[in-house]
Motif scaffolding. Structure first.
Motif, mmCIF file in Angstrom:
data_model
loop_
_atom_site.group_PDB
_atom_site.id
_atom_site.type_symbol
_atom_site.label_atom_id
_atom_site.label_comp_id
_atom_site.label_asym_id
_atom_site.label_seq_id
_atom_site.Cartn_x
_atom_site.Cartn_y
_atom_site.Cartn_z
ATOM 1 N N SER A 96 0.809 -1.218 0.000
ATOM 2 C CA SER A 96 0.000 0.000 0.000
ATOM 3 C C SER A 96 0.843 1.269 0.000
ATOM 4 O O SER A 96 1.878 1.351 0.671
ATOM 5 C CB SER A 96 -0.919 0.016 1.220
ATOM 6 O OG SER A 96 -1.749 -1.136 1.236
ATOM 7 N N ILE A 98 0.327 5.710 0.178
ATOM 8 C CA ILE A 98 -0.566 6.846 0.376
ATOM 9 C C ILE A 98 -0.120 7.967 -0.545
ATOM 10 O O ILE A 98 1.079 8.225 -0.696
ATOM 11 C CB ILE A 98 -0.599 7.315 1.843
ATOM 12 C CG1 ILE A 98 -1.631 8.438 2.007
ATOM 13 C CG2 ILE A 98 0.782 7.729 2.352
ATOM 14 C CD1 ILE A 98 -1.942 8.798 3.447
ATOM 15 N N PHE A 139 2.418 2.171 5.784
ATOM 16 C CA PHE A 139 2.414 2.181 4.321
ATOM 17 C C PHE A 139 3.771 1.728 3.792
ATOM 18 O O PHE A 139 4.811 1.924 4.428
ATOM 19 C CB PHE A 139 2.111 3.587 3.799
ATOM 20 C CG PHE A 139 0.717 4.065 4.075
ATOM 21 C CD1 PHE A 139 -0.357 3.571 3.358
ATOM 22 C CD2 PHE A 139 0.477 5.016 5.057
ATOM 23 C CE1 PHE A 139 -1.649 4.015 3.606
ATOM 24 C CE2 PHE A 139 -0.803 5.469 5.320
ATOM 25 C CZ PHE A 139 -1.872 4.962 4.596
ATOM 26 N N ASP A 257 -2.202 -1.234 -3.792
ATOM 27 C CA ASP A 257 -3.290 -0.416 -3.256
ATOM 28 C C ASP A 257 -2.806 1.017 -3.034
ATOM 29 O O ASP A 257 -1.723 1.219 -2.460
ATOM 30 C CB ASP A 257 -3.786 -0.958 -1.920
ATOM 31 C CG ASP A 257 -4.427 -2.329 -2.029
ATOM 32 O OD1 ASP A 257 -4.216 -3.010 -3.055
ATOM 33 O OD2 ASP A 257 -5.125 -2.732 -1.076
ATOM 34 N N TYR A 259 -3.991 4.747 -1.332
ATOM 35 C CA TYR A 259 -4.887 5.500 -0.468
ATOM 36 C C TYR A 259 -4.692 6.967 -0.796
ATOM 37 O O TYR A 259 -3.570 7.472 -0.736
ATOM 38 C CB TYR A 259 -4.584 5.218 1.005
ATOM 39 C CG TYR A 259 -4.936 3.809 1.415
ATOM 40 C CD1 TYR A 259 -6.094 3.552 2.130
ATOM 41 C CD2 TYR A 259 -4.127 2.726 1.061
ATOM 42 C CE1 TYR A 259 -6.439 2.253 2.494
ATOM 43 C CE2 TYR A 259 -4.461 1.430 1.415
ATOM 44 C CZ TYR A 259 -5.617 1.201 2.132
ATOM 45 O OH TYR A 259 -5.955 -0.083 2.477
ATOM 46 N N CYS A 261 -5.849 11.110 -0.561
ATOM 47 C CA CYS A 261 -6.490 12.122 0.280
ATOM 48 C C CYS A 261 -5.911 13.490 -0.067
ATOM 49 O O CYS A 261 -4.947 13.588 -0.826
ATOM 50 C CB CYS A 261 -6.272 11.808 1.760
ATOM 51 S SG CYS A 261 -4.531 11.727 2.253
ATOM 52 N N THR A 283 -8.008 1.197 -5.327
ATOM 53 C CA THR A 283 -7.983 2.610 -4.929
ATOM 54 C C THR A 283 -8.955 2.871 -3.795
ATOM 55 O O THR A 283 -10.128 2.494 -3.865
ATOM 56 C CB THR A 283 -8.315 3.492 -6.145
ATOM 57 O OG1 THR A 283 -7.351 3.230 -7.185
ATOM 58 C CG2 THR A 283 -8.282 4.951 -5.782
ATOM 59 N N ILE A 284 -8.441 3.558 -2.773
ATOM 60 C CA ILE A 284 -9.231 3.875 -1.589
ATOM 61 C C ILE A 284 -9.133 5.374 -1.326
ATOM 62 O O ILE A 284 -8.023 5.921 -1.202
ATOM 63 C CB ILE A 284 -8.715 3.102 -0.355
ATOM 64 C CG1 ILE A 284 -8.722 1.597 -0.610
ATOM 65 C CG2 ILE A 284 -9.540 3.446 0.883
ATOM 66 C CD1 ILE A 284 -7.394 1.016 -1.063
ATOM 67 N N ILE A 286 -9.774 8.408 1.304
ATOM 68 C CA ILE A 286 -9.914 8.594 2.747
ATOM 69 C C ILE A 286 -10.771 9.840 2.970
ATOM 70 O O ILE A 286 -10.293 10.977 2.893
ATOM 71 C CB ILE A 286 -8.546 8.725 3.433
ATOM 72 C CG1 ILE A 286 -7.606 7.612 2.953
ATOM 73 C CG2 ILE A 286 -8.714 8.660 4.947
ATOM 74 C CD1 ILE A 286 -6.179 7.753 3.479
ATOM 75 N N SER A 315 -10.547 7.554 8.014
ATOM 76 C CA SER A 315 -9.134 7.326 8.357
ATOM 77 C C SER A 315 -8.950 6.278 9.453
ATOM 78 O O SER A 315 -7.926 5.592 9.484
ATOM 79 C CB SER A 315 -8.466 8.641 8.779
ATOM 80 O OG SER A 315 -9.116 9.214 9.890
ATOM 81 N N VAL A 318 -8.231 2.748 8.010
ATOM 82 C CA VAL A 318 -7.122 2.545 7.073
ATOM 83 C C VAL A 318 -6.098 1.540 7.591
ATOM 84 O O VAL A 318 -5.637 0.672 6.849
ATOM 85 C CB VAL A 318 -6.445 3.896 6.744
ATOM 86 C CG1 VAL A 318 -5.146 3.680 5.968
ATOM 87 C CG2 VAL A 318 -7.405 4.786 5.955
ATOM 88 N N VAL A 322 -4.655 -1.670 5.471
ATOM 89 C CA VAL A 322 -3.256 -1.748 5.034
ATOM 90 C C VAL A 322 -2.587 -3.005 5.589
ATOM 91 O O VAL A 322 -1.777 -3.652 4.913
ATOM 92 C CB VAL A 322 -2.488 -0.476 5.458
ATOM 93 C CG1 VAL A 322 -0.981 -0.649 5.261
ATOM 94 C CG2 VAL A 322 -2.988 0.732 4.666
#
Length: 352
Positions: A96, A98, A139, A257, A259, A261, A283-284, A286, A315, A318, A322
């Motif tokens: 993952s 971010i 992450f 993946d 994340y 934001c 795809t996520i 937040i 959040s 998460v 992860v």
């Protein structure tokens, strides 16, 4: 829910392929039927408190058919090997990253302070929850995108006089106002929303906010550097003429993946998420780590992401995701569709 799902989920988490196959091959015939495969999915897709996420019946069949390579209605041990290595292992042990999008001074307290936009969101509100997940979530990679515009950038309303509008533009130069959309004449035929001058290269406004945590290994991605084309996404410019290094760096780190934001939810955050999905990444978004420009457009962004098998979370959820303790069926379906696409492409190459 049958009790054996709770007992046998350990075979999935424990990465024991043969044991997993045997555990869910309930009739011992050396084949997994779709009913037996459904029990795997019920063991696989659950949150960190043991709640099982249901898998849509149609999507379950689509996923099953991908791994039923010979189309005989069963998944044999050889077919399960691909299912295990390319699907189950990633669902249980994702890699993952971010991507923190454009948490820059101009969007928080500068020339394009989103408080002044219709949603009246406070960009400063994203910093505390983002910092918290940067501090607590393991992450595998960290990215920050930055708008990084030259002084003559096409998106600045005070540069409108520098370029000719196309005849198809819905708004004339004389009538154009802040946040209107015009169409510029030229090879790009560029549809462009007009913004205040913002995030000019090497200016205070382009700097990441001083209170935002930057981890030592974080990578910065600069976008919007071409004066003639805007760039909302951290992956591509708006006309898909040039890409940043983001995708190649994610690939180098074997990221599965992402994340996403930051600011603004319905502009650069949303565009980055769509490009991530298009690039094949799970795809996520937040939700509480994003703030946007327009409430209606924010809802449209959410609908589009969910419609493309993305996930929107808070959040606080998460860390478990992860760490592979909270596994969403939407992400499993997205991965399966990418596997299907890869198999179809390989078959096409063989035929060609």
């Amino acid at each position: 829910m049958p009790n054996y799902i709770d007992k046998e989920v350990k075979f999935i988490i424990g990465k024991k392929m043969d044991a997993c196959f045997a555990a869910f091959d309930k009739d011992g015939d050396g084949l997994l039927s779709i009913d037996e495969f459904e029990y795997i999915c019920r063991a696989l897709f659950r949150n960190d408190r043991g709640k099982i996420y249901g898998v849509d019946e149609k999507q379950l069949r689509e996923i099953f058919d991908i791994f039923d390579i010979n189309s005989d209605g069963f998944i044999d041990s050889k077919e399960f090997e691909m299912c295990w290595n390319r699907w189950i292992k990633i669902c249980t042990r994702p890699r993952s990253a971010i991507i923190v999008v454009d948490v820059q001074n101009d969007f928080i307290s500068g020339s394009l302070n989103i408080k002044n936009c219709s949603a009246q969101h406070d960009g400063l509100a994203v910093i505390e929850p983002i910092n918290n997940i940067l501090d607590t979530v393991p992450f595998d990679a960290f990215f920050h995108s930055l708008d990084w515009h030259p002084v003559d950038h096409v998106s600045f309303i005070d540069n409108l006089h520098m370029r000719e509008l196309d005849e198809s533009s819905p708004i004339s130069r004389d009538n154009a106002k802040l946040y209107d959309t015009v169409i510029f004449k030229g090879k790009y035929q560029l549809e462009q929303r007009l913004w205040p001058r913002h995030c000019v290269q090497d200016s205070w406004g382009a700097e990441l906010h001083k209170d935002l945590k930057i981890v030592d290994k974080a990578i910065k991605i600069y976008k919007g550097t071409n004066p003639e084309v805007d760039s909302y996404s951290a992956f591509w410019d708006n006309k898909k003429l040039a890409k940043t290094t983001l995708k190649s760096q994610l690939d180098d780190k074997n990221i599965t993946d992402v994340y996403i934001c930051g600011i603004a939810y319905d502009v650069c955050v949303g565009a980055t998420a769509i490009d991530a999905l298009t690039s094949g990444l799970r795809t996520i978004l937040i939700d509480d780590c994003c703030r946007g420009v327009d409430l209606v457009d924010i809802e449209k962004t959410k609908e589009r992401i969910v419609g493309c098998s993305g996930v929107i979370v808070n959040s606080c959820q998460v860390k478990a995701m992860v760490e592979g303790r909270d596994r969403r069926p939407e992400l499993g379906y997205k991965l399966a569709m990418e596997i299907k696409k890869s198999l179809n492409n390989n078959n096409k190459k063989i035929i060609d």
